[in-house]
Scaffold this motif. Structure first.
Motif, PDB file in Angstrom:
ATOM      1  N   ARG A   1       0.785  -1.074   0.103  1.00 29.03           N
ATOM      2  CA  ARG A   1      -0.024   0.052   0.051  1.00 29.03           C
ATOM      3  C   ARG A   1       0.770   1.234   0.156  1.00 29.03           C
ATOM      4  NH1 ARG A   1      -3.875  -0.335   4.797  1.00 29.03           N
ATOM      5  NH2 ARG A   1      -2.975  -2.540   5.296  1.00 29.03           N
ATOM      6  N   ASP A   2       0.430   2.376  -0.385  1.00 28.55           N
ATOM      7  CA  ASP A   2       0.891   3.567  -0.497  1.00 28.55           C
ATOM      8  C   ASP A   2       0.530   4.289   0.925  1.00 28.55           C
ATOM      9  OD1 ASP A   2       1.596   6.295  -0.605  1.00 28.55           O
ATOM     10  OD2 ASP A   2       0.994   6.798  -2.678  1.00 28.55           O
ATOM     11  N   ALA A   3       1.582   4.107   2.115  1.00 28.18           N
ATOM     12  CA  ALA A   3       1.019   4.494   3.401  1.00 28.18           C
ATOM     13  C   ALA A   3       1.113   6.055   3.671  1.00 28.18           C
ATOM     14  CB  ALA A   3       2.381   3.721   4.130  1.00 28.18           C
ATOM     15  N   VAL A   4       1.647   6.731   2.852  1.00 25.20           N
ATOM     16  CA  VAL A   4       1.333   8.162   3.231  1.00 25.20           C
ATOM     17  C   VAL A   4       0.477   8.694   2.482  1.00 25.20           C
ATOM     18  CG1 VAL A   4       2.524  10.319   2.449  1.00 25.20           C
ATOM     19  CG2 VAL A   4       4.161   8.436   3.041  1.00 25.20           C
ATOM     20  N   ARG A   5      -0.038   8.375   1.327  1.00 23.58           N
ATOM     21  CA  ARG A   5      -1.490   8.547   0.569  1.00 23.58           C
ATOM     22  C   ARG A   5      -2.542   8.208   1.503  1.00 23.58           C
ATOM     23  NH1 ARG A   5      -5.023   6.582  -2.198  1.00 23.58           N
ATOM     24  NH2 ARG A   5      -4.026   4.513  -2.571  1.00 23.58           N
ATOM     25  N   GLU A   6      -2.617   7.111   1.894  1.00 25.24           N
ATOM     26  CA  GLU A   6      -3.475   6.209   2.729  1.00 25.24           C
ATOM     27  C   GLU A   6      -3.646   7.074   4.149  1.00 25.24           C
ATOM     28  OE1 GLU A   6      -4.416   2.188   2.492  1.00 25.24           O
ATOM     29  OE2 GLU A   6      -3.257   1.983   0.691  1.00 25.24           O
ATOM     30  N   LEU A   7      -2.640   6.984   4.828  1.00 27.87           N
ATOM     31  CA  LEU A   7      -2.865   7.964   6.057  1.00 27.87           C
ATOM     32  C   LEU A   7      -3.173   9.322   6.017  1.00 27.87           C
ATOM     33  CD1 LEU A   7       0.448   6.196   7.701  1.00 27.87           C
ATOM     34  CD2 LEU A   7      -1.802   5.493   8.280  1.00 27.87           C
ATOM     35  N   ALA A   8      -2.835   9.877   5.052  1.00 23.67           N
ATOM     36  CA  ALA A   8      -3.053  11.261   4.858  1.00 23.67           C
ATOM     37  C   ALA A   8      -4.673  11.714   4.591  1.00 23.67           C
ATOM     38  CB  ALA A   8      -2.165  12.044   3.955  1.00 23.67           C
ATOM     39  N   ALA A   9      -4.864  10.393   3.579  1.00 27.33           N
ATOM     40  CA  ALA A   9      -6.395  10.666   3.087  1.00 27.33           C
ATOM     41  C   ALA A   9      -7.336  10.109   4.222  1.00 27.33           C
ATOM     42  CB  ALA A   9      -6.447   9.711   1.920  1.00 27.33           C
ATOM     43  N   SER A  10      -7.272   8.840   4.968  1.00 25.65           N
ATOM     44  CA  SER A  10      -8.090   8.478   5.820  1.00 25.65           C
ATOM     45  C   SER A  10      -7.792   8.397   7.380  1.00 25.65           C
ATOM     46  CB  SER A  10      -8.066   6.817   5.376  1.00 25.65           C
ATOM     47  OG  SER A  10      -8.606   6.821   3.899  1.00 25.65           O
ATOM     48  N   GLY A  11      -6.616   8.453   7.809  1.00 23.63           N
ATOM     49  CA  GLY A  11      -6.392   8.386   9.016  1.00 23.63           C
ATOM     50  C   GLY A  11      -6.172   7.078   9.712  1.00 23.63           C
ATOM     51  N   LEU A  12      -6.230   6.710  10.922  1.00 23.95           N
ATOM     52  CA  LEU A  12      -6.127   5.610  11.349  1.00 23.95           C
ATOM     53  C   LEU A  12      -6.807   5.499  12.668  1.00 23.95           C
ATOM     54  CD1 LEU A  12      -4.550   2.717  11.065  1.00 23.95           C
ATOM     55  CD2 LEU A  12      -2.762   3.782  12.297  1.00 23.95           C
ATOM     56  N   GLY A  13      -7.407   4.512  12.905  1.00 21.16           N
ATOM     57  CA  GLY A  13      -8.209   4.335  14.397  1.00 21.16           C
ATOM     58  C   GLY A  13      -7.193   3.312  15.102  1.00 21.16           C
ATOM     59  N   VAL A  14      -6.571   3.857  15.971  1.00 21.83           N
ATOM     60  CA  VAL A  14      -5.774   3.244  17.076  1.00 21.83           C
ATOM     61  C   VAL A  14      -6.785   2.499  18.458  1.00 21.83           C
ATOM     62  CG1 VAL A  14      -3.919   3.226  18.869  1.00 21.83           C
ATOM     63  CG2 VAL A  14      -3.822   4.631  16.642  1.00 21.83           C
ATOM     64  N   ARG A  15      -6.890   1.235  18.256  1.00 19.85           N
ATOM     65  CA  ARG A  15      -7.789   0.612  19.370  1.00 19.85           C
ATOM     66  C   ARG A  15      -7.066  -0.148  20.557  1.00 19.85           C
ATOM     67  NH1 ARG A  15     -12.997  -1.158  19.763  1.00 19.85           N
ATOM     68  NH2 ARG A  15     -13.069  -0.633  17.219  1.00 19.85           N
ATOM     69  N   THR A  16      -7.476   0.521  21.644  1.00 13.09           N
ATOM     70  CA  THR A  16      -6.957   0.091  22.983  1.00 13.09           C
ATOM     71  C   THR A  16      -8.270  -0.576  23.650  1.00 13.09           C
ATOM     72  OG1 THR A  16      -6.728   2.049  23.873  1.00 13.09           O
ATOM     73  CG2 THR A  16      -4.697   1.090  23.026  1.00 13.09           C
ATOM     74  N   GLY A  17      -8.414  -2.055  23.758  1.00 17.12           N
ATOM     75  CA  GLY A  17      -9.456  -2.384  24.478  1.00 17.12           C
ATOM     76  C   GLY A  17     -10.806  -1.761  23.673  1.00 17.12           C
ATOM     77  N   GLU A  18     -11.459  -0.980  24.428  1.00 19.07           N
ATOM     78  CA  GLU A  18     -12.863  -0.699  23.764  1.00 19.07           C
ATOM     79  C   GLU A  18     -12.750   0.569  23.275  1.00 19.07           C
ATOM     80  OE1 GLU A  18     -16.180  -1.310  26.238  1.00 19.07           O
ATOM     81  OE2 GLU A  18     -16.065  -3.065  26.720  1.00 19.07           O
ATOM     82  N   ARG A  19     -11.581   1.407  23.695  1.00 23.76           N
ATOM     83  CA  ARG A  19     -11.339   2.762  23.232  1.00 23.76           C
ATOM     84  C   ARG A  19     -10.761   2.891  21.856  1.00 23.76           C
ATOM     85  NH1 ARG A  19      -6.503   6.171  24.550  1.00 23.76           N
ATOM     86  NH2 ARG A  19      -7.042   8.152  24.147  1.00 23.76           N
ATOM     87  N   VAL A  20     -11.297   3.645  21.052  1.00 21.37           N
ATOM     88  CA  VAL A  20     -10.642   4.063  19.697  1.00 21.37           C
ATOM     89  C   VAL A  20     -10.168   5.398  19.606  1.00 21.37           C
ATOM     90  CG1 VAL A  20     -10.970   4.005  17.278  1.00 21.37           C
ATOM     91  CG2 VAL A  20     -11.882   2.176  18.568  1.00 21.37           C
ATOM     92  N   LEU A  21      -9.241   5.724  19.217  1.00 20.19           N
ATOM     93  CA  LEU A  21      -8.464   6.940  19.153  1.00 20.19           C
ATOM     94  C   LEU A  21      -8.390   7.263  17.699  1.00 20.19           C
ATOM     95  CD1 LEU A  21      -7.657   9.675  20.451  1.00 20.19           C
ATOM     96  CD2 LEU A  21      -5.053   8.627  20.380  1.00 20.19           C
ATOM     97  N   ARG A  22      -8.994   8.272  16.871  1.00 21.45           N
ATOM     98  CA  ARG A  22      -8.785   8.697  15.902  1.00 21.45           C
ATOM     99  C   ARG A  22      -7.634   9.266  15.523  1.00 21.45           C
ATOM    100  NH1 ARG A  22     -10.005   5.626  12.056  1.00 21.45           N
ATOM    101  NH2 ARG A  22      -9.577   7.357  10.674  1.00 21.45           N
ATOM    102  N   VAL A  23      -6.715   9.228  14.775  1.00 23.18           N
ATOM    103  CA  VAL A  23      -5.754   9.887  14.356  1.00 23.18           C
ATOM    104  C   VAL A  23      -5.436  10.448  12.886  1.00 23.18           C
ATOM    105  CG1 VAL A  23      -3.062   9.796  14.477  1.00 23.18           C
ATOM    106  CG2 VAL A  23      -4.396   8.499  16.034  1.00 23.18           C
ATOM    107  N   GLU A  24      -5.196  11.631  12.504  1.00 18.72           N
ATOM    108  CA  GLU A  24      -5.291  12.244  11.324  1.00 18.72           C
ATOM    109  C   GLU A  24      -3.682  12.465  11.154  1.00 18.72           C
ATOM    110  OE1 GLU A  24      -7.848  15.271  11.007  1.00 18.72           O
ATOM    111  OE2 GLU A  24      -9.422  14.151  10.910  1.00 18.72           O
ATOM    112  N   PHE A  25      -3.406  12.334  10.078  1.00 23.74           N
ATOM    113  CA  PHE A  25      -1.968  12.626   9.546  1.00 23.74           C
ATOM    114  C   PHE A  25      -1.974  13.770   8.179  1.00 23.74           C
ATOM    115  CE2 PHE A  25      -2.471   8.238  11.041  1.00 23.74           C
ATOM    116  CZ  PHE A  25      -1.403   8.164  11.623  1.00 23.74           C
ATOM    117  N   THR A  26      -0.741  14.463   8.409  1.00 22.74           N
ATOM    118  CA  THR A  26      -0.424  15.451   7.400  1.00 22.74           C
ATOM    119  C   THR A  26       1.042  15.248   6.922  1.00 22.74           C
ATOM    120  OG1 THR A  26      -1.711  17.082   8.420  1.00 22.74           O
ATOM    121  CG2 THR A  26      -0.376  17.963   7.026  1.00 22.74           C
TER     122      THR A  26
END
Length: 99
Positions: A70-95
């Motif tokens: 995958r094109d990691a830079v393009r995908e992360l910048a476009a969609s971000g990432l959800g970081v899950r720890t247990g029931e908690r999900v932290l949305r992270v955006e990238f520039t």
């Protein structure tokens, strides 16, 4: 930014190098020389979230290893990432940043 670049140079086999910038922001270097700034999304009316650099680096590395083509830079910048720890999900955006 210099620490990230020096660390990536010293350890060329790493996929991800992360440095905290603030409680909710990190700087990431990805293999290939790409630099991203990550920030935790803060839903309106909630306290500022904490973005753990070690957890973020691990999550990005595992996400990338799941599909190394995958094109990691393009995908992360476009969609971000959800970081899950247990029931908690932290949305992270990238520039994307320049070195």
């Amino acid at each position: 930014m210099e620490w990230v670049a020096r660390t990536a140079e010293r350890f060329p086999d790493l996929n991800v190098v992360v440095a905290p910038l603030d409680d909710d922001r990190c700087l990431l270097w990805l293999r290939g020389g790409h630099l991203l700034e990550a920030h935790a999304v803060r839903p309106w009316g909630t306290p500022r979230p904490h973005l753990d650099a070690l957890l973020l680096g691990s999550a990005v590395n595992l996400w990338w290893l799941a599909d190394p083509t995958r094109d990691a830079v393009r995908e992360l910048a476009a969609s971000g990432l959800g970081v899950r720890t247990g029931e908690r999900v932290l949305r992270v955006e990238f520039t994307e940043r320049r070195l």
